[in-house]
Design a protein around this motif. Structure first.
Motif, PDB file in Angstrom:
ATOM      1  N   LEU A   1     -70.420  54.734  94.487  1.00  0.00           N
ATOM      2  CA  LEU A   1     -71.276  54.230  95.556  1.00  0.00           C
ATOM      3  C   LEU A   1     -72.547  53.606  94.994  1.00  0.00           C
ATOM      4  N   ARG A   2     -73.071  54.210  93.938  1.00  0.00           N
ATOM      5  CA  ARG A   2     -74.266  53.646  93.306  1.00  0.00           C
ATOM      6  C   ARG A   2     -73.975  52.317  92.640  1.00  0.00           C
ATOM      7  N   ARG A   3     -72.708  52.084  92.301  1.00  0.00           N
ATOM      8  CA  ARG A   3     -72.304  50.809  91.708  1.00  0.00           C
ATOM      9  C   ARG A   3     -71.852  49.801  92.771  1.00  0.00           C
ATOM     10  N   GLU A   4     -72.037  50.177  94.048  1.00  0.00           N
ATOM     11  CA  GLU A   4     -71.687  49.299  95.176  1.00  0.00           C
ATOM     12  C   GLU A   4     -70.183  49.028  95.271  1.00  0.00           C
ATOM     13  N   ARG A   5     -69.369  49.950  94.792  1.00  0.00           N
ATOM     14  CA  ARG A   5     -67.906  49.832  94.937  1.00  0.00           C
ATOM     15  C   ARG A   5     -67.482  50.795  96.048  1.00  0.00           C
TER      16      ARG A   5
ATOM     17  N   LYS B   1     -65.340  50.710  98.819  1.00  0.00           N
ATOM     18  CA  LYS B   1     -63.971  50.995  99.229  1.00  0.00           C
ATOM     19  C   LYS B   1     -63.311  51.994  98.283  1.00  0.00           C
ATOM     20  N   TYR B   2     -63.477  51.784  96.984  1.00  0.00           N
ATOM     21  CA  TYR B   2     -62.916  52.706  95.997  1.00  0.00           C
ATOM     22  C   TYR B   2     -63.583  54.072  96.123  1.00  0.00           C
ATOM     23  N   ALA B   3     -64.903  54.078  96.333  1.00  0.00           N
ATOM     24  CA  ALA B   3     -65.636  55.338  96.439  1.00  0.00           C
ATOM     25  C   ALA B   3     -65.182  56.150  97.643  1.00  0.00           C
ATOM     26  N   VAL B   4     -64.934  55.484  98.767  1.00  0.00           N
ATOM     27  CA  VAL B   4     -64.497  56.188  99.977  1.00  0.00           C
ATOM     28  C   VAL B   4     -63.146  56.856  99.749  1.00  0.00           C
ATOM     29  N   ARG B   5     -62.210  56.177  99.112  1.00  0.00           N
ATOM     30  CA  ARG B   5     -60.896  56.773  98.843  1.00  0.00           C
ATOM     31  C   ARG B   5     -61.015  58.001  97.952  1.00  0.00           C
ATOM     32  N   ILE B   6     -61.808  57.874  96.896  1.00  0.00           N
ATOM     33  CA  ILE B   6     -61.975  58.999  95.974  1.00  0.00           C
ATOM     34  C   ILE B   6     -62.682  60.161  96.663  1.00  0.00           C
ATOM     35  N   GLU B   7     -63.653  59.849  97.513  1.00  0.00           N
ATOM     36  CA  GLU B   7     -64.385  60.908  98.218  1.00  0.00           C
ATOM     37  C   GLU B   7     -63.477  61.664  99.186  1.00  0.00           C
ATOM     38  N   ILE B   8     -62.640  60.941  99.906  1.00  0.00           N
ATOM     39  CA  ILE B   8     -61.700  61.601 100.821  1.00  0.00           C
ATOM     40  C   ILE B   8     -60.746  62.511 100.054  1.00  0.00           C
TER      41      ILE B   8
END
Length: 260
Positions: free
Chosen positions: A134-138, A140-147
């Motif tokens: 998220l800090r790298r402004e990615r 969509k990828y961050a949301v998948r990994i967080e879920i």
């Protein structure tokens, strides 16, 4: 009489030690400039030794798990150190993954079957990756990994909380985890962890009502009567505080609209 796999693990430790030596020389090079020539060679040798140790000890995964776990731990610690100093996210993810794998191997060796000892580190690992992405402004990828991280963390505790009389501890654990996830979502101003924590808290309480009736032989009419009283109390409170609740709901809705 040192076994080959153990010797390889020792060389992995030497590699990590070389990186620590490089950090010491880096501090000393402020006064002694000539020492700075050793920094790059020491780092490269450390990476080469730990990588070679992993490749060699992977062949001993079924026979020398302790040596393999030590090798992975040395390499993981080295890569995390380098990633932290150089802000190399991909290398940091690899280092943490190696540390996680070493931890799993140690648990397997010790015949530890407690799922939480696997789920909690893995869940925190994925949530950590999501935070960095998220800090790298990615996003969509961050949301998948967080879920994925929230699922590993919360679903494991929820399944264990349904284990009859032995599930009370995990019921409490899930409540704590869900509250921490809500706090994390509030701190970051993000909807996914916020609503995930609230949802699992409610699901956890409802599931425990079912467990009370089915496992502890508590009369279902008594439970229904208690739930009815609770609902009536909430209805009376909502009716008497309608205007205040509307104002607070409006404020909460406006606040959530500003969250990601």
């Amino acid at each position: 009489e040192v076994r080959f796999a153990d010797a390889v693990a020792v060389f992995g430790g030497i590699g990590f030690g070389l990186s620590l030596l490089g950090r010491i020389l880096e501090a000393l090079s402020i006064r002694f400039k000539s020492l700075s020539v050793w920094l790059t060679p020491l780092t490269n040798c450390a990476i080469a030794l730990t990588a070679a140790a992993i490749l060699l000890n992977l062949t001993a995964i079924t026979t020398h798990q302790t040596a393999l776990a030590a090798t992975l731990a040395f390499a993981g610690a080295l890569y995390v150190t380098i990633a932290y100093r150089g802000r190399k996210f991909a290398l940091g993810y690899l280092g943490m993954a190696l540390l996680q794998l070493a931890w799993v191997i140690v648990l397997f060796i010790r015949n530890v079957a407690q799922p939480q000892l696997y789920a909690i580190p893995a869940g925190l690992y994925f949530m950590g990756i999501a935070y960095l992405e998220l800090r790298r402004e990615r996003k969509k990828y961050a949301v998948r990994i967080e879920i994925l991280g929230l699922g590993v963390l919360l679903v494991t505790s929820f399944i264990q909380s349904l284990n009859g009389k032995d599930g009370l501890l995990y019921f409490v654990l899930l409540l704590v985890e869900a509250l921490l996830v809500v706090w994390w979502g509030t701190l970051q101003k993000r909807k996914i962890p916020f609503f995930a924590g609230i949802g699992f808290s409610a699901l956890n309480v409802l599931a425990q009502l079912v467990v009370l009736v089915s496992v502890y032989d508590i009369n279902r009419w008594f439970v229904a009567f208690g739930a009815g009283l609770l609902i009536m109390g909430l209805a009376i409170y909502i009716e008497r505080s309608r205007e205040q609740l509307r104002a607070r709901a409006r404020e909460l809705s406006e606040t959530l609209e500003a969250w990601e």
